[in-house]
Motif scaffolding. Structure first.
Motif, mmCIF file in Angstrom:
data_model
loop_
_atom_site.group_PDB
_atom_site.id
_atom_site.type_symbol
_atom_site.label_atom_id
_atom_site.label_comp_id
_atom_site.label_asym_id
_atom_site.label_seq_id
_atom_site.Cartn_x
_atom_site.Cartn_y
_atom_site.Cartn_z
ATOM 1 N N VAL A 176 50.725 39.101 70.507
ATOM 2 C CA VAL A 176 50.971 39.428 69.109
ATOM 3 C C VAL A 176 50.097 38.534 68.228
ATOM 4 O O VAL A 176 50.180 37.312 68.294
ATOM 5 C CB VAL A 176 52.460 39.235 68.765
ATOM 6 N N VAL A 177 49.226 39.181 67.432
ATOM 7 C CA VAL A 177 48.333 38.442 66.541
ATOM 8 C C VAL A 177 48.964 38.374 65.159
ATOM 9 O O VAL A 177 49.274 39.406 64.552
ATOM 10 C CB VAL A 177 46.949 39.124 66.467
ATOM 11 N N LYS A 178 49.148 37.197 64.673
ATOM 12 C CA LYS A 178 49.751 37.019 63.358
ATOM 13 C C LYS A 178 48.710 37.273 62.278
ATOM 14 O O LYS A 178 47.543 36.921 62.423
ATOM 15 C CB LYS A 178 50.311 35.598 63.213
ATOM 16 N N ALA A 179 49.143 37.926 61.214
ATOM 17 C CA ALA A 179 48.242 38.200 60.103
ATOM 18 C C ALA A 179 47.858 36.895 59.419
ATOM 19 O O ALA A 179 48.688 36.001 59.249
ATOM 20 C CB ALA A 179 48.919 39.134 59.094
ATOM 21 N N PRO A 180 46.584 36.767 59.036
ATOM 22 C CA PRO A 180 46.172 35.530 58.367
ATOM 23 C C PRO A 180 46.878 35.364 57.029
ATOM 24 O O PRO A 180 47.123 36.330 56.307
ATOM 25 C CB PRO A 180 44.659 35.714 58.180
ATOM 26 N N ILE A 181 47.196 34.146 56.692
ATOM 27 C CA ILE A 181 47.873 33.842 55.440
ATOM 28 C C ILE A 181 46.843 33.802 54.329
ATOM 29 O O ILE A 181 45.887 33.021 54.363
ATOM 30 C CB ILE A 181 48.628 32.503 55.538
ATOM 31 N N VAL A 182 47.014 34.688 53.336
ATOM 32 C CA VAL A 182 46.091 34.760 52.206
ATOM 33 C C VAL A 182 46.593 33.828 51.120
ATOM 34 O O VAL A 182 47.741 33.961 50.664
ATOM 35 C CB VAL A 182 45.969 36.207 51.684
ATOM 36 N N PRO A 183 45.780 32.869 50.668
ATOM 37 C CA PRO A 183 46.240 31.980 49.608
ATOM 38 C C PRO A 183 46.424 32.740 48.301
ATOM 39 O O PRO A 183 45.724 33.734 48.047
ATOM 40 C CB PRO A 183 45.103 30.950 49.507
ATOM 41 N N PRO A 184 47.345 32.347 47.466
ATOM 42 C CA PRO A 184 47.570 33.063 46.204
ATOM 43 C C PRO A 184 46.377 32.910 45.271
ATOM 44 O O PRO A 184 45.721 31.872 45.239
ATOM 45 C CB PRO A 184 48.821 32.378 45.637
ATOM 46 N N PRO A 185 46.036 33.966 44.523
ATOM 47 C CA PRO A 185 44.940 33.847 43.554
ATOM 48 C C PRO A 185 45.331 32.908 42.420
ATOM 49 O O PRO A 185 46.520 32.697 42.134
ATOM 50 C CB PRO A 185 44.753 35.284 43.063
ATOM 51 N N ARG A 186 44.324 32.376 41.771
ATOM 52 C CA ARG A 186 44.549 31.440 40.659
ATOM 53 C C ARG A 186 43.795 31.947 39.435
ATOM 54 O O ARG A 186 42.581 32.156 39.491
ATOM 55 C CB ARG A 186 44.092 30.032 41.029
ATOM 56 N N PHE A 187 44.517 32.169 38.356
ATOM 57 C CA PHE A 187 43.899 32.622 37.102
ATOM 58 C C PHE A 187 44.851 32.372 35.951
ATOM 59 O O PHE A 187 46.051 32.088 36.144
ATOM 60 C CB PHE A 187 43.534 34.114 37.182
ATOM 61 N N ALA A 188 44.310 32.479 34.747
ATOM 62 C CA ALA A 188 45.101 32.362 33.514
ATOM 63 C C ALA A 188 44.607 33.438 32.562
ATOM 64 O O ALA A 188 43.394 33.545 32.306
ATOM 65 C CB ALA A 188 44.947 30.976 32.895
ATOM 66 N N LEU A 189 45.534 34.249 32.040
ATOM 67 C CA LEU A 189 45.205 35.370 31.157
ATOM 68 C C LEU A 189 46.004 35.237 29.866
ATOM 69 O O LEU A 189 47.171 34.832 29.886
ATOM 70 C CB LEU A 189 45.518 36.706 31.833
ATOM 71 N N GLN A 190 45.358 35.616 28.767
ATOM 72 C CA GLN A 190 46.027 35.602 27.466
ATOM 73 C C GLN A 190 45.979 37.004 26.876
ATOM 74 O O GLN A 190 44.924 37.640 26.853
ATOM 75 C CB GLN A 190 45.335 34.624 26.509
ATOM 76 N N LEU A 191 47.115 37.468 26.403
ATOM 77 C CA LEU A 191 47.189 38.788 25.776
ATOM 78 C C LEU A 191 47.091 38.619 24.265
ATOM 79 O O LEU A 191 47.819 37.817 23.657
ATOM 80 C CB LEU A 191 48.492 39.480 26.153
ATOM 81 N N LEU A 192 46.182 39.377 23.655
ATOM 82 C CA LEU A 192 45.947 39.337 22.214
ATOM 83 C C LEU A 192 46.030 40.760 21.661
ATOM 84 O O LEU A 192 45.825 41.732 22.380
ATOM 85 C CB LEU A 192 44.566 38.746 21.901
ATOM 86 N N ARG A 193 46.300 40.836 20.343
ATOM 87 C CA ARG A 193 46.300 42.143 19.678
ATOM 88 C C ARG A 193 45.322 42.096 18.518
ATOM 89 O O ARG A 193 45.370 41.174 17.678
ATOM 90 C CB ARG A 193 47.697 42.497 19.163
ATOM 91 N N LEU B 158 44.869 46.199 22.476
ATOM 92 C CA LEU B 158 45.370 45.013 23.168
ATOM 93 C C LEU B 158 44.239 44.447 24.021
ATOM 94 O O LEU B 158 43.503 45.204 24.675
ATOM 95 C CB LEU B 158 46.573 45.354 24.046
ATOM 96 N N LEU B 159 44.127 43.109 24.045
ATOM 97 C CA LEU B 159 43.069 42.446 24.783
ATOM 98 C C LEU B 159 43.698 41.493 25.800
ATOM 99 O O LEU B 159 44.414 40.559 25.402
ATOM 100 C CB LEU B 159 42.150 41.653 23.853
ATOM 101 N N LEU B 160 43.479 41.753 27.066
ATOM 102 C CA LEU B 160 43.909 40.830 28.116
ATOM 103 C C LEU B 160 42.664 40.035 28.520
ATOM 104 O O LEU B 160 41.767 40.551 29.177
ATOM 105 C CB LEU B 160 44.490 41.579 29.314
ATOM 106 N N VAL B 161 42.626 38.762 28.110
ATOM 107 C CA VAL B 161 41.404 37.967 28.203
ATOM 108 C C VAL B 161 41.610 36.838 29.202
ATOM 109 O O VAL B 161 42.639 36.141 29.175
ATOM 110 C CB VAL B 161 41.018 37.393 26.817
ATOM 111 N N GLU B 162 40.616 36.643 30.062
ATOM 112 C CA GLU B 162 40.624 35.497 30.978
ATOM 113 C C GLU B 162 40.359 34.224 30.188
ATOM 114 O O GLU B 162 39.415 34.160 29.383
ATOM 115 C CB GLU B 162 39.550 35.668 32.040
ATOM 116 N N LEU B 163 41.197 33.211 30.373
ATOM 117 C CA LEU B 163 40.986 31.910 29.748
ATOM 118 C C LEU B 163 40.013 31.110 30.601
ATOM 119 O O LEU B 163 40.346 30.720 31.724
ATOM 120 C CB LEU B 163 42.314 31.166 29.606
ATOM 121 N N PRO B 164 38.791 30.865 30.111
ATOM 122 C CA PRO B 164 37.795 30.189 30.957
ATOM 123 C C PRO B 164 38.240 28.829 31.459
ATOM 124 O O PRO B 164 37.963 28.457 32.605
ATOM 125 C CB PRO B 164 36.577 30.083 30.040
#
Length: 248
Positions: free
Chosen positions: A82-99, A104-110
């Motif tokens: 039995v081959v175990k599925a590789p553990i995928v690390p959680p993504p890392r990001f920050a988003l801000q919603l503006l109007r 509506l603007l969903l913008v990545e915070l650099p």
């Protein structure tokens, strides 16, 4: 003449007496026949031995395996591991919603932090809004969406969980105030809200439950590669009628 001994048939006058041992007739010598050597070219018939019967041992299951229903060793070895599925690390990001107007603007915070009025990325965003005919002072809607949510814990925080969270967050906000077009600025916004990748930049997306969206490169990327601004402007001109009609 190679004569070793010679005896007369009659007694010779004035001859010396014969020696008795010379009168004895020797026994004939039997000479063994000479066997000719075997010629190499003469084929020699191989000696064929009778075939031996190979004894084959048939393995028989032991009494213990019969009672417990255990499989033989050969079958157990063929069972794939039995081959175990590789553990995928959680993504890392920050988003801000503006109007801004009816958009509506969903913008990545650099930097991962909220925009400041003098941030270069925020100033670029204001220029884009003015070019689009929208208010250049967008309103902040809620707190930034930061992922992963928890530093520790067993909750699933993989890519699929992040996508469900971001889309659910936008769905609630859009039910409160509908918008004419959703801007997805930055790769995390395009990936986790629009389920697309960088190839979708400057294109219009149709997202189930969220409606029409516009995929835009990140503000940091536009500052590092100014040549991308021309493609953004061309795409903006094609979509501008969508939010202008809503403002009239």
């Amino acid at each position: 003449m190679q004569v070793v001994n010679w005896l007369p048939r009659t007694e010779l006058p004035f001859a010396a007496p014969s020696r008795p041992e010379l009168l004895e007739i020797p026994e004939p010598v039997v000479v063994a026949p000479v066997v000719p050597a075997v010629v190499a070219d003469t084929p020699v018939a191989p000696v064929v031995k009778p075939a031996e019967r190979v004894k084959i041992e048939v393995p028989r299951p032991s009494l213990a395996s019969t009672r417990t229903g255990a499989k033989p060793v050969e079958e157990a070895e063929e069972t794939p591991a039995v081959v175990k599925a590789p553990i995928v690390p959680p993504p890392r990001f920050a988003l801000q919603l503006l109007r801004a107007g009816r958009c509506l603007l969903l913008v990545e915070l650099p930097t991962g932090e909220s925009f400041q009025t003098r941030d270069p990325a925020y100033l670029l965003l204001k220029d884009m809004l003015r070019a689009a005919g929208l208010p250049d002072s967008p309103q902040i809607v809620g707190e930034p969406v930061r992922w992963p949510l928890l530093v520790r814990g067993t909750m699933d925080q993989g890519p699929e969980a992040a996508r469900d969270f971001v889309q659910g967050f936008l769905s609630v906000r859009m039910e409160e105030t509908p918008c004419a077009c959703l801007w997805l600025i930055g790769l995390p916004a395009v990936r986790f809200a629009g389920e697309a990748d960088a190839e979708a930049f400057n294109r219009e997306l149709q997202i189930e439950g969220l409606g029409s969206a516009w995929a835009v490169p990140g503000l940091e990327l536009l500052m590092e590669e100014p040549q991308r601004k021309a493609d953004v402007w061309q795409a903006m001109r094609r979509l501008m009628a969508r939010w202008k009609e809503s403002n009239e």
